[in-house]
Motif scaffolding. Sequence first.
Motif, mmCIF file in Angstrom:
data_model
loop_
_atom_site.group_PDB
_atom_site.id
_atom_site.type_symbol
_atom_site.label_atom_id
_atom_site.label_comp_id
_atom_site.label_asym_id
_atom_site.label_seq_id
_atom_site.Cartn_x
_atom_site.Cartn_y
_atom_site.Cartn_z
ATOM 1 N N ALA A 175 -5.344 2.139 -2.635
ATOM 2 C CA ALA A 175 -4.571 2.060 -3.873
ATOM 3 C C ALA A 175 -5.445 2.454 -5.061
ATOM 4 N N PHE A 206 -3.690 -4.652 -11.409
ATOM 5 C CA PHE A 206 -2.660 -3.605 -11.576
ATOM 6 C C PHE A 206 -1.755 -3.934 -12.771
ATOM 7 N N SER A 261 0.039 0.674 -4.686
ATOM 8 C CA SER A 261 -0.530 -0.520 -5.314
ATOM 9 C C SER A 261 0.506 -1.642 -5.386
ATOM 10 N N TRP A 266 -8.070 0.451 -14.273
ATOM 11 C CA TRP A 266 -6.871 0.860 -13.544
ATOM 12 C C TRP A 266 -5.950 1.696 -14.424
#
Lengths: 704, 704
Positions: free
Chosen positions: A340, A647, A297, A25
């Motif tokens: 996302a 995230f 996100s 990510w």
Amino acid sequence: MEGVDILLHERSKTQFDVDAMKIVWAGSRHAFEVSDRMARLVASDPAFQKDNRTRQGRKELFKNTLRKATYAWKRIVELRLTEEEAGRLRFFVDEPAFTDLHWGMFIPAIKGQGTEEQQQKWLPLAYKMQIIGCYAQTELGHGSNVQGLETTATFDPDKDEFIIHSPTLTSSKWWPGGLGKVATHAIVYARLITNGEEHGVHGFIVQLRSLDDHMPLPGITIGDIGMKFGNGAYNTMDNGVLTFDHFRIPRNQMLMRVLQVTREGKCVQSSVPRQLIYGTMVFVRQTIVADASSALSRAVCIATRYSAVRRQFGSQDGVETQVIDYKTQQNRLFPLLASAYAFRFVGEWLKWLYTDVTQRLQANDFSTLPEAHACTAGLKSVTTTATADAIEECRKLCGGHGYLCASGLPELFAVYVPACTYEGDNVVLLLQVARFLVKTASQLGSGKKPTGTTAYLGRVQDLMQCRCEVQTAEDWLKPSVMLEAFEARSARMCVDRAQNLNKFANPEDGFAELSADLVEVAVAHCQLIVVSNPNQETCDPGDIGNSANHEATTNEPNTYTFETISALSISGVWFIEKLQQDIPGNGVKQQLQSLCYIYALNLLHKHLGDFLSTGCITPKQASLANDQLRSLYSQIRPNAIALVDAFNYTDHYLGSVLGRYDGNVYPKLYEEAWKDPLNDSVVPDGYNEYIRPMLKQQLRNARL
Amino acid sequence: MEGVDILLHERSKTQFDVDAMKIVWAGSRHAFEVSDRMARLVASDPAFQKDNRTRQGRKELFKNTLRKATYAWKRIVELRLTEEEAGRLRFFVDEPAFTDLHWGMFIPAIKGQGTEEQQQKWLPLAYKMQIIGCYAQTELGHGSNVQGLETTATFDPDKDEFIIHSPTLTSSKWWPGGLGKVATHAIVYARLITNGEEHGVHGFIVQLRSLDDHMPLPGITIGDIGMKFGNGAYNTMDNGVLTFDHFRIPRNQMLMRVLQVTREGKCVQSSVPRQLIYGTMVFVRQTIVADASSALSRAVCIATRYSAVRRQFGSQDGVETQVIDYKTQQNRLFPLLASAYAFRFVGEWLKWLYTDVTQRLQANDFSTLPEAHACTAGLKSVTTTATADAIEECRKLCGGHGYLCASGLPELFAVYVPACTYEGDNVVLLLQVARFLVKTASQLGSGKKPTGTTAYLGRVQDLMQCRCEVQTAEDWLKPSVMLEAFEARSARMCVDRAQNLNKFANPEDGFAELSADLVEVAVAHCQLIVVSNPNQETCDPGDIGNSANHEATTNEPNTYTFETISALSISGVWFIEKLQQDIPGNGVKQQLQSLCYIYALNLLHKHLGDFLSTGCITPKQASLANDQLRSLYSQIRPNAIALVDAFNYTDHYLGSVLGRYDGNVYPKLYEEAWKDPLNDSVVPDGYNEYIRPMLKQQLRNARL
């Protein structure tokens, strides 16, 4: 309730390596570490507290933003942070401020459009924040159409100065962030006039306020344009209004990298092409796409966690069902989770694209600029539209409590939505893509071979006849099958619309009349770009730039991802390479594959009319796609919490009671309520004046 | 700029009688006159000024609401207004307040669920506002699922009292409007417990605060739950939190129309069926549908007028094009205009339905209640979802300026969106419709003839085979053609989903697994209701209740209208009768026809996948539908401004600089900006503390 983790059970079900996913990510281990460090730095510093923001009046709110923004700068200096670290710190402070425009638009504009000399003069001042800049383009009566701007910059050869002037009310500069109360300088866009002739719109560096007492300079009127959507949100920003009354600046404050005005007032085109002016736009739109993945996100993280905490109905064993277990919830939530990830990867790729464009510009190679410009414009349109809709959908997915500011979602929505309008209205941008497609299609007969993202149109004969091979739900998991369906759909829609356009004597009339249909072709084409992989043969592992989307021109709501993720997860091109031994990434690839297919199949379902009307797939195949989609939801379900944990957002950054990491929602919601100013007293201010007299009044003359 | 009318030229192009349309919109000449008089009364009274609302902090905002709401009441009494007039006056005051719940939920609940005796005791107090009531149902941990409420009401036979208690944190009453700071009484829903046994959830009249000093009574804790979405907006309302610590009320304060608890604590079912409890819900949802048309028409009015004022690009003759002339703008805006009219008419019809249900209840006829309940639930879902989306779309249609609070659209959106969640989450409501459909479909084989809105399923054999006859774009203007397409689509989807459900051993498992698909069938069915006309043969001119939608069960986003308007404009049933000689209505019918077809054809385009996958229409016919849609846009275009003028909204009610009647937007936007508190001083508060030190600082240790 300290130490509680309501979501512990959810986390125990995870089937992949969350730490590895965090690095995917973030983009790299380095990026992860910088982000993680800066996020914690901000979260642990009480000066950056923001949970009272939605309760503050405008003045208090704005003063606090001044405090935080300048304190952030102080910390950046004290800690000797790198540019990367400083950027992440500002990101996690999470409060729109004049500094955004200073670093994000003022400085890039000077870099892109200023001469060497101008850069040497102005950039050091800006880098040290000895001046604060903003970007004054839009006017009260003029938004998207830059060529319609009315502000004038008239060269006065006697004094070797430009006279900046606002000839009408509608020419007032309107919207620039940081302008209203803070900026000392601005890049002002105005119609250049020399020797009585107009030479188009150009940028000028204009000092607005005294560096001694901050008063607007004589001839300049500035104010804030007033409240905007939402509590807190963008009201921390001093979007401003600015008018000039024959305000004079030295000639050398026109940004002259492209066009120079000589001492005599003659215009001299430099060797640098005019397109250079688009450099700033590419940069800005690239950051907008990156912001989309952040905002989306965040909303998805909140909605996913609270969907696991919240229970409603269906109490088979005395306990109500977690709402995340309802298929209707999954069907709304999981495609957003997939989006996302999608937008995150496309944002990373655009960063590379911008770097590439910048390097080429420095080498005076402008060949890729139009493409980069179109590509960022299109991606800007599609990611921002999808993100705005998704945030509101996430709010609804949280039920009633999503409406409380404590959920964080109202402010996130309000602060986000202008992205659909600024830097190019999203529909206007899609029309630009449509025009490009129509042009390409019109040249098909002439033997000119379409290239890049339109290369598939060269196989239009095949694509008009091909038949989708899907016979089982699992067949939809073959990349080639998905690709062909999207190619055929776009090609057939293109041919159809081109034929309709041909019925008009005047092509411009046809384009205007059919524009709503044409936007749909642009969308179809952009979705194809997402699922196609025109450049795969040239893929260079480790170099994201050569991945499928290199030639992407634009995109559409909810689309960008399939190929981005495909490139990652199916052909395993670059991020596997990137991760290598450092992070084993157990199960990471499988999760991304599932997300990728959820994304693509959801898209297919949403645009089913296109696929069926062009005969690209059959109703039976559409039904199989739905079956596959449901099956993928079940695969994602046990990993949903871990996928949003990846995230790596702090509770500070999330700013949501519903999205708390520990899931301890209800006690904290209850606690939060009492902080409202209305609860300062048990009996409200106004009781004696208004409520009591009403209750006590004998209303003998009422007819009710 | 006084007396300016920028939109004069637009108004001169109108092809119908606007005054006649105003009466159609209002419902009758009488309704128009009452509304018009009340709107002017409010607009002309400075006490009701609201344009500073979005700039106020919570306390100031709330105190002002108290002032306005009690002042409104004072005027209602002084002017001896009728109930109808009072309702319209409150409507035009346009500010959520405790009075909404008092009149809209507290009183109706007592009327619906209280015994004669209880009504005689409580209603006079409530009518005179000597007590102020609210409606305390939802809890911190419990929203849609009423049966999951945790608050208990335990009968104590020793003292002949109920003990109201909040056993957990999640049982705290949460959300009730008017509760936080104002209400003296509440209808509290709690689990009835007598003799150690549970008897389901019932309503109780509970005094919350002292009528002497407004302090919460001992054993009661109350507070406001804090800031909600948006500036101004719903923050004028004191949504509250309420917990009980063994709080006692007399036995006769349980609402006992349905179930009585005797002195001994025995439960005795009255002759009144349990369903009665749904009476309040029907009333409330009916008002929610009416509110949808108000909110939507307001947003559309703003967006339409500003689209005619605003110009961007395309300067053939030196003047930029009005954005309303772009087909992309029309394609987004005009279907919303059509929806506004649609929801208005369906709201009128629901008013009749509620009246009908009420009359039947009074005669102890409960036969239509389940249908009315389902119908209002479905229509609540579809109109609120469509309206929320439409308001945001209207904001985007206004470009950047839509983001300013001065546009009125941010507040309108923020104040409106909870309607999608309260009184039944919109997706949950659609699942109820789906369940009803599945049940009906499952009984098809048993020989049981489906009736009412599902009657068409009795012709399922025909509908599986019929072919759409459209050969030209004009063919889409035949009501029978449209009807058959919608019937066939819904029937075929129903059969398809029923077959899929049959594959599951356990029907409940199947329903859960396929719920997302089932919601789509509910949508298709509801859209059919809109275009169908099952009761036309029984139509009694002048009686709206017998019009096509009589048996409607529910509906879906953006759907209700075709039949409503059809009944009006095509078969000319009731409003032509209503208008008769009073208002000639020149051209009115044609406009409504155009709007009706725009509405239906846009729906068909949006859900094209359904129509094609079921083979109800061909791709060619879909294309012809699009052609017809474009043609209708051209017909509506010259009348667009007049069609929103027909809403008869004052500038006060609209509350939008962009939507001003005179179109004099830019000077007023400029003027409005300076009212922001930030503009109280030229140099902002915080300059000396934060900005100046930053500008003056020598940052020698910075690495940047």
